[in-house]
Design a protein around this motif. Structure first.
Motif, PDB file in Angstrom:
ATOM      1  N   THR A 492       1.309  -1.492  -0.074  1.00  0.00           N
ATOM      2  CA  THR A 492      -0.243  -0.784   0.047  1.00  0.00           C
ATOM      3  C   THR A 492       1.202   1.202   0.101  1.00  0.00           C
ATOM      4  N   MET A 493       0.102   2.549  -0.270  1.00  0.00           N
ATOM      5  CA  MET A 493       1.059   3.603  -0.077  1.00  0.00           C
ATOM      6  C   MET A 493       1.484   3.776   1.105  1.00  0.00           C
ATOM      7  N   LYS A 494       0.620   3.734   2.389  1.00  0.00           N
ATOM      8  CA  LYS A 494       1.170   4.415   3.779  1.00  0.00           C
ATOM      9  C   LYS A 494       3.055   3.017   3.468  1.00  0.00           C
ATOM     10  N   GLY A 495       2.856   1.773   3.394  1.00  0.00           N
ATOM     11  CA  GLY A 495       3.700   1.158   3.839  1.00  0.00           C
ATOM     12  C   GLY A 495       4.595   1.572   2.607  1.00  0.00           C
ATOM     13  N   ALA A 496       4.235   1.887   1.479  1.00  0.00           N
ATOM     14  CA  ALA A 496       5.942   2.386   1.298  1.00  0.00           C
ATOM     15  C   ALA A 496       6.795   3.363   1.115  1.00  0.00           C
ATOM     16  N   ALA A 497       5.518   4.156   2.253  1.00  0.00           N
ATOM     17  CA  ALA A 497       6.162   5.866   2.205  1.00  0.00           C
ATOM     18  C   ALA A 497       6.936   5.901   3.033  1.00  0.00           C
ATOM     19  N   THR A 498       6.231   3.933   3.918  1.00  0.00           N
ATOM     20  CA  THR A 498       7.073   4.339   5.592  1.00  0.00           C
ATOM     21  C   THR A 498       8.333   3.921   5.425  1.00  0.00           C
ATOM     22  N   GLY A 499       8.701   2.781   4.645  1.00  0.00           N
ATOM     23  CA  GLY A 499       9.376   1.730   4.787  1.00  0.00           C
ATOM     24  C   GLY A 499      10.412   2.872   4.212  1.00  0.00           C
ATOM     25  N   MET A 500      10.450   3.206   2.591  1.00  0.00           N
ATOM     26  CA  MET A 500      10.928   4.388   2.093  1.00  0.00           C
ATOM     27  C   MET A 500      11.906   5.605   3.006  1.00  0.00           C
ATOM     28  N   LEU A 501      10.446   6.400   3.471  1.00  0.00           N
ATOM     29  CA  LEU A 501      11.424   6.774   4.919  1.00  0.00           C
ATOM     30  C   LEU A 501      12.032   6.442   5.879  1.00  0.00           C
ATOM     31  N   ALA A 502      11.821   5.886   6.154  1.00  0.00           N
ATOM     32  CA  ALA A 502      12.110   5.210   7.754  1.00  0.00           C
ATOM     33  C   ALA A 502      14.064   4.414   6.565  1.00  0.00           C
ATOM     34  N   GLY A 503      13.993   4.037   6.119  1.00  0.00           N
ATOM     35  CA  GLY A 503      15.026   3.452   6.009  1.00  0.00           C
ATOM     36  C   GLY A 503      16.184   4.515   5.176  1.00  0.00           C
TER      37      GLY A 503
END
Lengths: 598, 103
Positions: A492-503
């Motif tokens: 999902t968009m939220k999953g993708a954004a969280t992972g990308m931003l956190a990493g």
């Protein structure tokens, strides 16, 4: 051009001892690059031409152009400098720079091309139907881009300071930055494709020809390697006639230099050992030295391999292939072209260790990063004065090609992000193509100025090291995003954004911490690293924890927000994976137009 | 078309997509494994067999020869095999899908 000449003329009295051949070859490279930019500028008219060259570049041209853009100052100068400085461990850089492309080919190149979007932000928005995600992705294009421009600027400053002894490092950065920015603002990507392709061949010529001549005179790659004894050998078995100058105290010892787990990967523990007070502490650290070093090596490999697959300015070029099959063929050729190139820079480092050891003692732009430029001049002391100058001129020309082409490519991709995404889509969606073109030119100027400013700050850092950092951030943000979005329907968009931003942000933060102590001399932090060498390694090379963290977060958050999986995910996946012969892309576009587009 | 009403059209079926993706992913992973095994193994060999890896081969140490020279052709071979198979796979998929439509 005339401004540059005027500047050079003005700089003349202050910079005695300029070798005319070196200056001549460098100038020719700049003139041809800029000339081609202007020549092709007249040919690129539409906005599509500017952004991705009308998507009509043939495999041969495109492969040369990608390789030309990819072989940066880090490859041309940095790898040789780092091999000279650190020996075997530094070989991972050229190998992973080349092999990371395989990952791109295996998992990302084909699907991304089929999806057909101008930029990564286009992909991010298209895959998740989220304008918000586009904004996040744009910020990351700029972030990683700026990180990657810094080493190019360092290369520019180092080379100009070499050609014009006495010229200040930052003047070189400013001059080169200004010339390239002008070139990009006027030519766009259509011009860049031609120029990049030309520059690949120039770089290959400039790295191979001088080293063949040098090796013929002073001895071969293997012979100079043999001059370094391994831990098992009691005396170096160098063949007769191989000259070797005495190494300064700062240079690593032979056994460490030629073997794995040398000064690059053990630096953190070595610093701690030096500071250790009791023998027990020392012994404990010694025992940890090799395992930590192995950890460093793996983290570096992950950063470089995954980072290659996530570099935005490389990815955008896949859209210039006419179809997915061509995109794959292009990657195959890129791998061969850059693989051939990467065999050579380490040779400069190896021979440089034997014959120009004085570089170990210098810092900043006078250090080992300039071994590629310096080595050919040795021939002058061996009865070939003219040849030495000409060959040094050729390697300087190659260095110019290296940082000019990579910086141009970055400038195009970052300016596109600003003009196409931020201006064209967010600020002024109703803008006309002419206005967007104008915005592109202004964006190039703004980004050029910022890059030059950042470039003047990094004289002390190793070119290759800087590039490794950019790769680590890309590996922890873009690579998981692209990989997971292409292969997992449940994202999902939220999953993708969280992972990308956190990493991405955690990798960026930890790298920034090491830079704080290394460049700006934060004493408290330096003491902390001495007390915790393992943390230092994990911060310097964050990929080993940041990439899995990013992927895990993507999976967990996507599972939690599974209700928000895009409704037409099956169609999106079909477009990503179905052979183009089935024409699903056209169907997809029609459907979206029916819905009013996005 | 919506997710809830599967159409009889074979190209838009879940089964077709699943087959398509798993075929491609299997090929990619198989090729990636060859490459990952080499990347993991070389540091391990350096770690556990330092003497063996330090022996001289044509003046290089064995490990230097592998990493500095031989690694590049190795990756070319993997990518060549991948591209051949991947293009063949796509052709087969396209053909199978079009045949399915005609029925």
């Amino acid at each position: 051009m005339s401004t540059l000449l005027a500047f050079l003329a003005a700089a003349e009295p202050a910079t005695q001892g300029i070798d005319p051949w070196i200056a001549f070859f460098s100038l020719i490279t700049v003139v041809i690059t800029v000339g081609m930019g202007f020549w092709t500028a007249g040919k690129s008219k539409s906005a599509g031409d500017f952004f991705v060259a009308g998507r009509s570049v043939s495999v041969g041209w495109n492969a040369s152009a990608i390789s030309g853009e990819y072989l940066s100052a880090a490859s041309f100068m940095g790898v040789a400098g780092m091999v000279m400085l650190n020996g075997y461990d530094a070989l991972w850089y050229p190998v992973c720079y080349a092999c990371g492309y395989l990952f791109l080919l295996l998992f990302i190149a084909g699907p991304l091309r089929r999806f057909g979007a101008y930029t990564i932000p286009d992909f991010a928005e298209g895959r998740y139907d989220s304008p918000l995600f586009r904004k996040i992705a744009v910020c990351f294009v700029l972030f990683i881009g700026f990180f990657y421009t810094m080493p190019q600027m360092k290369g520019a400053g180092t080379t100009l300071a070499y050609i014009f002894p006495g010229l200040h490092y930052s003047v070189g950065v400013i001059v080169v930055g200004a010339v390239i920015t002008l070139n990009v603002a006027l030519g766009g990507m259509k011009g860049i494709t031609l120029v990049q392709a030309f520059q690949y061949w120039l770089k290959v010529f400039a790295i191979t020809v001088p080293i063949f001549v040098i090796a013929a005179v002073v001895g071969h790659y293997q012979s100079h390697l043999e001059a370094n004894k391994t831990a098992q050998e009691t005396v170096a078995a160098a063949p007769a006639g191989i000259e070797r100058k005495a190494l300064p105290a700062k240079a690593p010892k032979d056994e460490q230099w030629i073997a794995p787990f040398g000064s690059l990967t053990t630096k953190a523990v070595d610093t701690a050992i030096k500071a250790a007070k009791t023998p027990e502490e020392k012994a404990a650290l010694e025992a940890n030295k090799k395992p930590y070093s192995l950890l460093y090596t793996y983290s570096l490999i992950i950063a470089l391999v995954c980072g290659t697959a996530g570099l935005p300015h490389i990815l955008v070029r896949f859209y210039t292939n006419p179809d997915g099959v061509a995109a794959k063929r292009t990657t195959m050729w890129v791998m061969i072209l850059i693989g051939v190139f990467y065999v050579f820079p380490p040779i400069y480092g190896v021979i440089g260790r034997s014959l120009t050891p004085e570089l170990y003692d210098a810092v900043g732009s006078k250090g080992t990063d300039k071994v590629v430029l310096e080595l050919p001049t040795l021939l002058a002391g061996r009865d070939y004065p003219l040849l030495g100058s000409i060959l040094s001129g050729i390697t300087c020309a190659g260095a110019f090609a290296a940082f000019m082409s990579t910086f141009s490519g970055l400038l195009v991709s970052m300016s596109s992000a600003l003009a196409h995404d931020i201006y064209g889509r967010m600020l002024k969606p109703e803008s006309s193509p002419e206005q967007r073109l104008k915005a592109f030119k202004w964006a190039a100027v703004i980004i050029g100025v910022v890059s030059v400013g950042l470039g003047t700050q990094v004289e002390k850092l190793n070119i290759n090291y800087l590039v490794g950092q950019a790769f680590a951030i890309a590996a922890a943000s873009y690579f998981p995003l692209l990989f997971m979005s292409v292969w997992w329907r449940g994202m999902t968009m939220k999953g993708a954004a969280t992972g990308m931003l956190a990493g991405g942000l955690l990798a960026l933060g930890s790298i920034f911490l090491t830079t704080l102590s290394d460049v700006y001399g934060f004493a408290g932090l330096a003491d902390f690293w001495v007390a915790h060498p393992l943390l230092r390694i994990l911060c310097e090379q964050p990929a080993i924890w940041a990439v899995p963290l990013s992927i895990t977060l993507m999976i967990v958050v996507s599972k939690l927000t599974a209700a928000t999986i895009p409704a037409d995910v099956r169609m999106k996946m079909l477009v990503l994976h179905a052979p183009e012969a089935l024409g699903l892309k056209q169907e997809y576009i029609k459907e979206h137009e029916g819905l009013g587009g996005h | 078309m919506s997710e809830s009403s599967p159409t009889p059209d074979p190209i838009h079926s879940d089964a077709f997509l699943a087959r398509l993706m798993s075929g491609q992913l299997k090929l990619s992973i198989a090729c990636a494994l060859c490459f990952i095994v080499a990347l993991v193994a070389l540091p391990l060999l350096n770690y556990f067999q330092p003497e063996f890896m330090a022996q001289r081969v044509y003046g290089f140490t064995l490990t230097w020869l592998i990493l500095g020279v031989l690694f590049f052709p190795f990756v070319w071979i993997i990518s060549y095999v991948f591209i051949k198979r991947s293009i063949a796979l796509e052709d087969a998929e396209a053909k199978a899908a079009q045949d399915g439509l005609k029925k």
